[in-house]
Enzyme design. Structure first.
Site, PDB file in Angstrom:
ATOM      1  N   PRO A   1       0.808  -1.254  -0.105  1.00  0.00           N
ATOM      2  CA  PRO A   1       0.089  -0.569   0.390  1.00  0.00           C
ATOM      3  C   PRO A   1       0.264   1.096  -0.084  1.00  0.00           C
ATOM      4  CG  PRO A   1      -0.155  -0.784   1.782  1.00  0.00           C
ATOM      5  CD  PRO A   1       0.856  -1.800   1.023  1.00  0.00           C
ATOM      6  N   ASN A   2       0.353   2.053  -0.451  1.00  0.00           N
ATOM      7  CA  ASN A   2       0.588   3.386  -0.969  1.00  0.00           C
ATOM      8  C   ASN A   2       1.729   3.692  -1.508  1.00  0.00           C
ATOM      9  OD1 ASN A   2      -1.072   4.975   0.813  1.00  0.00           O
ATOM     10  ND2 ASN A   2      -0.614   3.584   2.750  1.00  0.00           N
TER      11      ASN A   2
ATOM     12  N   ARG B   1       5.120  11.325  -2.962  1.00  0.00           N
ATOM     13  CA  ARG B   1       5.214  10.139  -1.071  1.00  0.00           C
ATOM     14  C   ARG B   1       5.516  11.165  -0.212  1.00  0.00           C
ATOM     15  NH1 ARG B   1       4.755   4.478   1.060  1.00  0.00           N
ATOM     16  NH2 ARG B   1       4.016   4.990   3.610  1.00  0.00           N
TER      17      ARG B   1
ATOM     18  N   TYR C   1      10.920   9.290   1.380  1.00  0.00           N
ATOM     19  CA  TYR C   1      10.685   7.926   0.228  1.00  0.00           C
ATOM     20  C   TYR C   1      11.665   8.122  -1.332  1.00  0.00           C
ATOM     21  CZ  TYR C   1       7.554   5.985   3.754  1.00  0.00           C
ATOM     22  OH  TYR C   1       6.686   4.871   5.186  1.00  0.00           O
TER      23      TYR C   1
ATOM     24  N   ASN D   1       7.922  -5.929  -1.270  1.00  0.00           N
ATOM     25  CA  ASN D   1       8.044  -4.429  -0.136  1.00  0.00           C
ATOM     26  C   ASN D   1       6.531  -4.546   0.313  1.00  0.00           C
ATOM     27  OD1 ASN D   1       7.847  -2.135   1.327  1.00  0.00           O
ATOM     28  ND2 ASN D   1       8.983  -0.687  -0.074  1.00  0.00           N
TER      29      ASN D   1
ATOM     30  N   ALA E   1       3.313  -0.824   5.008  1.00  0.00           N
ATOM     31  CA  ALA E   1       2.488  -0.918   6.793  1.00  0.00           C
ATOM     32  C   ALA E   1       2.466  -2.362   6.843  1.00  0.00           C
ATOM     33  CB  ALA E   1       1.508   0.042   6.369  1.00  0.00           C
TER      34      ALA E   1
ATOM     35  N   HIS F   1       4.590  -4.396   9.312  1.00  0.00           N
ATOM     36  CA  HIS F   1       4.179  -4.665  10.903  1.00  0.00           C
ATOM     37  C   HIS F   1       3.201  -4.964  11.193  1.00  0.00           C
ATOM     38  CE1 HIS F   1       7.468  -1.631   9.675  1.00  0.00           C
ATOM     39  NE2 HIS F   1       6.647  -0.814   8.865  1.00  0.00           N
TER      40      HIS F   1
ATOM     41  N   ASP G   1       2.404 -16.044   6.323  1.00  0.00           N
ATOM     42  CA  ASP G   1       1.624 -17.131   6.308  1.00  0.00           C
ATOM     43  C   ASP G   1       1.741 -17.429   5.278  1.00  0.00           C
ATOM     44  OD1 ASP G   1       1.161 -17.166   9.020  1.00  0.00           O
ATOM     45  OD2 ASP G   1      -1.092 -17.497   9.192  1.00  0.00           O
TER      46      ASP G   1
ATOM     47  N   GLU H   1      12.614  -9.067   2.052  1.00  0.00           N
ATOM     48  CA  GLU H   1      12.165  -8.144   2.633  1.00  0.00           C
ATOM     49  C   GLU H   1      12.678  -7.478   2.510  1.00  0.00           C
ATOM     50  OE1 GLU H   1      11.001  -8.354   7.002  1.00  0.00           O
ATOM     51  OE2 GLU H   1      10.810  -6.567   6.847  1.00  0.00           O
TER      52      GLU H   1
ATOM     53  N   HIS I   1      12.730  -2.906   2.162  1.00  0.00           N
ATOM     54  CA  HIS I   1      12.167  -1.431   2.457  1.00  0.00           C
ATOM     55  C   HIS I   1      13.112  -0.187   1.984  1.00  0.00           C
ATOM     56  CE1 HIS I   1       9.273  -3.150   4.895  1.00  0.00           C
ATOM     57  NE2 HIS I   1      10.422  -4.019   5.133  1.00  0.00           N
ATOM     58  N   LEU I   2      12.561   1.096   1.357  1.00  0.00           N
ATOM     59  CA  LEU I   2      13.309   1.917   0.879  1.00  0.00           C
ATOM     60  C   LEU I   2      14.085   2.862   2.138  1.00  0.00           C
ATOM     61  CD1 LEU I   2      10.204   2.883  -1.258  1.00  0.00           C
ATOM     62  CD2 LEU I   2      12.224   3.501  -2.261  1.00  0.00           C
ATOM     63  N   SER I   3      13.037   3.257   3.451  1.00  0.00           N
ATOM     64  CA  SER I   3      13.248   3.829   4.680  1.00  0.00           C
ATOM     65  C   SER I   3      13.684   2.905   5.404  1.00  0.00           C
ATOM     66  CB  SER I   3      12.053   4.035   5.355  1.00  0.00           C
ATOM     67  OG  SER I   3      11.376   3.543   5.525  1.00  0.00           O
TER      68      SER I   3
ATOM     69  N   ARG J   1      12.780   4.602  12.244  1.00  0.00           N
ATOM     70  CA  ARG J   1      11.625   5.500  12.293  1.00  0.00           C
ATOM     71  C   ARG J   1      11.319   4.996  13.427  1.00  0.00           C
ATOM     72  NH1 ARG J   1       9.171   4.691   6.553  1.00  0.00           N
ATOM     73  NH2 ARG J   1       8.196   6.588   7.822  1.00  0.00           N
TER      74      ARG J   1
ATOM     75  N   ARG K   1       7.396   1.181  13.488  1.00  0.00           N
ATOM     76  CA  ARG K   1       8.424  -0.035  12.273  1.00  0.00           C
ATOM     77  C   ARG K   1       9.527  -0.885  12.533  1.00  0.00           C
ATOM     78  NH1 ARG K   1       6.122   3.327   7.804  1.00  0.00           N
ATOM     79  NH2 ARG K   1       5.184   5.948   8.993  1.00  0.00           N
TER      80      ARG K   1
HETATM   81  C1  DQA Z   1       8.457   0.923   3.560  1.00  0.00           C
HETATM   82  C2  DQA Z   1       8.195   1.245   5.052  1.00  0.00           C
HETATM   83  C3  DQA Z   1       6.881   1.173   5.929  1.00  0.00           C
HETATM   84  O1  DQA Z   1       6.859   1.316   7.387  1.00  0.00           O
HETATM   85  C4  DQA Z   1       5.677   2.017   5.389  1.00  0.00           C
HETATM   86  O2  DQA Z   1       4.991   2.084   6.690  1.00  0.00           O
HETATM   87  C5  DQA Z   1       5.730   1.781   3.958  1.00  0.00           C
HETATM   88  C6  DQA Z   1       7.040   2.130   3.284  1.00  0.00           C
HETATM   89  C7  DQA Z   1       9.702   1.502   2.808  1.00  0.00           C
HETATM   90  O3  DQA Z   1       9.958   0.702   1.648  1.00  0.00           O
HETATM   91  O4  DQA Z   1      10.487   2.492   3.442  1.00  0.00           O
HETATM   92  O5  DQA Z   1       4.628   2.194   3.375  1.00  0.00           O
HETATM   93  O6  DQA Z   1       8.179  -0.280   3.531  1.00  0.00           O
END
Ligand code: DQA
Length: 144
Positions: A9-10, A17, A22, A73, A76, A79, A86, A97, A99-101, A106, A110
């Protein structure tokens, strides 16, 4: 080899964003870089994004027998999602797994990843390059 890259998501909003967190690279630009890197490593990529948790679960289930590695990725849902965890455990496909950040630098909520224990490893904090590092990780895991 075939790599499935899944975005939660997002992440469709990347570029606009929270750029301080990011970056300014869009998801389409990341996809182009991922395709280029995968091609250089002789890998095929399927790159997808959804805002829906269940859709990620379905895509992971359908990956069985079709993909050699998953780069995820989960945004959210990382978490919160027992369902994603599963699904990864159920299909048994090596999953990375990403993540950009740097999620560990943070907010505390997270710091916990429900999917980390069922993934091969975690790449977090390298911006758009996290995706390229994940392609390298997928290739090396496949060669093991
Ligand atoms: C994220 C980190 C997550 O905590 C956050 O909810 C995101 C992006 C990242 O790529 O840094 O939406 O996965």
């Amino acid at each position: 080899m075939n790599i499935l890259v899944l975005n939660g998501p997002n992440l469709n909003l990347l570029g606009q964003r929270e750029p301080a967190v990011y970056g300014r690279t869009t998801l389409a630009e990341i996809e182009a870089k991922v395709r280029e890197r995968a091609a250089a490593r002789g890998a095929q990529v399927d790159f997808r994004q959804t805002n829906l948790e269940g859709e990620l679960v379905t895509w992971i289930q359908q990956a069985k027998g079709r993909f050699d590695a998953i780069v995820l990725n989960a945004a959210a849902y990382t978490h919160t999602s027992v369902a994603l965890r599963d699904a990864i455990a159920a299909v048994g496909i090596p999953t990375i797994e990403i993540h950009l950040s740097n999620v560990h630098a943070r907010e505390e909520f997270r710091h916990r990843s429900l999917i980390a224990p069922v993934c091969v490893g975690q790449i977090t904090g390298f911006g758009a390059n996290s995706y390229l590092l994940a392609v390298e990780a997928a290739v090396s895991v496949n060669a093991m």
